[in-house]
Design an enzyme around this catalytic site. Structure first.
Site, mmCIF file in Angstrom:
data_model
loop_
_atom_site.group_PDB
_atom_site.id
_atom_site.type_symbol
_atom_site.label_atom_id
_atom_site.label_comp_id
_atom_site.label_asym_id
_atom_site.label_seq_id
_atom_site.Cartn_x
_atom_site.Cartn_y
_atom_site.Cartn_z
ATOM 1 N N VAL A 125 1.846 -23.489 -17.455
ATOM 2 C CA VAL A 125 2.038 -22.529 -16.090
ATOM 3 C C VAL A 125 2.367 -21.506 -16.558
ATOM 4 O O VAL A 125 3.054 -21.137 -17.454
ATOM 5 C CB VAL A 125 3.015 -23.387 -15.023
ATOM 6 C CG1 VAL A 125 2.637 -24.780 -14.601
ATOM 7 C CG2 VAL A 125 4.602 -23.267 -15.664
ATOM 8 N N VAL A 174 -5.353 -21.018 -23.533
ATOM 9 C CA VAL A 174 -5.085 -19.896 -22.653
ATOM 10 C C VAL A 174 -3.604 -19.713 -22.583
ATOM 11 O O VAL A 174 -3.358 -18.435 -22.110
ATOM 12 C CB VAL A 174 -5.809 -20.348 -21.155
ATOM 13 C CG1 VAL A 174 -5.337 -19.465 -19.997
ATOM 14 C CG2 VAL A 174 -7.191 -20.469 -21.218
ATOM 15 N N LYS A 175 -2.766 -20.668 -22.341
ATOM 16 C CA LYS A 175 -1.219 -20.423 -21.922
ATOM 17 C C LYS A 175 -0.518 -19.654 -23.279
ATOM 18 O O LYS A 175 0.194 -18.722 -22.920
ATOM 19 C CB LYS A 175 -0.609 -21.781 -21.784
ATOM 20 C CG LYS A 175 0.945 -21.669 -21.502
ATOM 21 C CD LYS A 175 1.340 -20.630 -20.383
ATOM 22 C CE LYS A 175 2.674 -20.180 -20.377
ATOM 23 N NZ LYS A 175 3.634 -21.468 -20.028
ATOM 24 N N ILE A 176 -1.240 -20.143 -24.575
ATOM 25 C CA ILE A 176 -0.549 -19.495 -25.648
ATOM 26 C C ILE A 176 -1.055 -17.994 -25.465
ATOM 27 O O ILE A 176 -0.041 -17.272 -25.994
ATOM 28 C CB ILE A 176 -0.981 -20.147 -27.036
ATOM 29 C CG1 ILE A 176 -0.278 -21.377 -26.964
ATOM 30 C CG2 ILE A 176 -0.762 -19.160 -28.000
ATOM 31 C CD1 ILE A 176 -0.799 -22.400 -28.131
#
Length: 312
Positions: A125, A174-176
């Site tokens: 998230v 994507v989150k990293i």
């Protein structure tokens, strides 16, 4: 598609972020049972209508179990360690992990879940506990599309947007990448804020202008109260940000992507860790920039709109 209000949900990990997210589901009428290593941290969820589990095994009969923990090793332990969630005869149908872990670690967990016949989604998230409580989280999800479609109604109750980005571990990358930008933007915001203040501009005035300009964003707006008031109550610590930069630079090496600005920011984050201020919010980057610039900061007693529906 799953009916969220009839789905029995388990929740593992009720730290600042996990508790806020689990409360969102419980407040929406979802049947939530939560477990945390320190059970006292889960107690406030009872006020939202959630139940508490004394062991991980008590969550094995749940339809869906969310995990929100600090590291890959903790994720593996709660799932596959002694009396872990997936070590019994009865198993949940789906595990949804919202932690920030590496692509490689997530892939290992996915394989282990598949061996046990348990579907697995990566669903990290964007946001902090304050954002979660306001229902403004953004979620990015990867894994089996059919599984995603089944649990989408649950995910949609956690925030304002849910983006499915494909199979496997694509959501992890994507989150990293997102968190690399988080660090770079915060460092840049610290630099320009100090520049303006040392030139005679009050911080709140500079940030008000910036936030109302084309360069402002939801992030710069809800980080502004911390910068104005010098309130470093932790939402995300330098230690956690350093972990994400390590993951990001490792991914960049593996994919042969040069990231010079990110690499420099990583060193500045390391410098913040080196000061020992590891239990404060990563907005302490502002203090470090001010110190390097010979500027002594003082809190400004001015109400600041955080963009989440209330001044602070």
């Amino acid at each position: 598609m799953t009916d969220a209000t009839t789905t029995r949900v388990g929740w593992i990990g009720t730290g600042r972020m996990g508790a806020a997210m689990a409360a969102r589901l419980a407040d929406a009428g979802v049947d939530v049972t939560a477990w945390n290593r320190t059970i006292a941290k889960a107690e406030p969820l009872k006020e939202h209508g959630a139940s508490l589990a004394e062991s991980l095994g008590a969550l094995r009969d749940r339809d869906v179990v969310f995990t929100m923990v600090s590291t890959a090793s903790v994720l593996e332990k709660v799932l596959f360690g002694d009396d872990g969630l997936l070590t019994g005869d009865e198993l949940p149908g789906v595990v949804i992990d919202s932690s920030t872990v590496s692509v490689e670690s997530s892939a290992e967990v996915r394989r282990a879940c598949a061996e046990r016949g348990v579907a697995y989604l990566a669903a990290p998230v964007s946001g902090n506990p304050k954002v979660a409580r306001a229902g403004a989280l953004s979620l990015v999800v990867s894994g089996d599309r059919e599984t995603y479609d089944q649990v989408a109604p649950l995910l949609e109750r956690l925030g304002r947007s849910v983006t499915y980005v494909g199979e496997g571990e694509t959501a992890r990358l994507v989150k990293i990448a997102h968190n690399l930008m988080l660090g770079v933007v915060t460092q840049t915001l610290a630099e320009i804020t100090v520049l303006a203040e040392k030139g005679g501009v009050q911080r709140h005035a500079f940030l008000e202008f910036l936030n109302d300009s084309v360069m402002g964003s939801a992030f710069t707006r809800y980080k502004s109260p911390a910068f104005v008031h010098l309130d470093y109550t932790p939402t995300f610590t330098p230690i956690l940000l350093r972990k994400d930069f390590d993951l990001g630079l490792t991914a960049a090496r593996a994919l042969d992507v040069p990231m010079p600005v990110t690499a420099l920011t990583a060193q500045l984050i390391q410098a913040s860790v080196g000061t020992g201020r590891v239990d404060e919010d990563f907005a302490v980057l502002l203090d470090l920039q001010a110190a390097a610039s010979g500027l002594r900061l003082e809190p400004e007693d001015v109400a600041v709109d955080d963009g989440l529906g209330r001044p602070s």
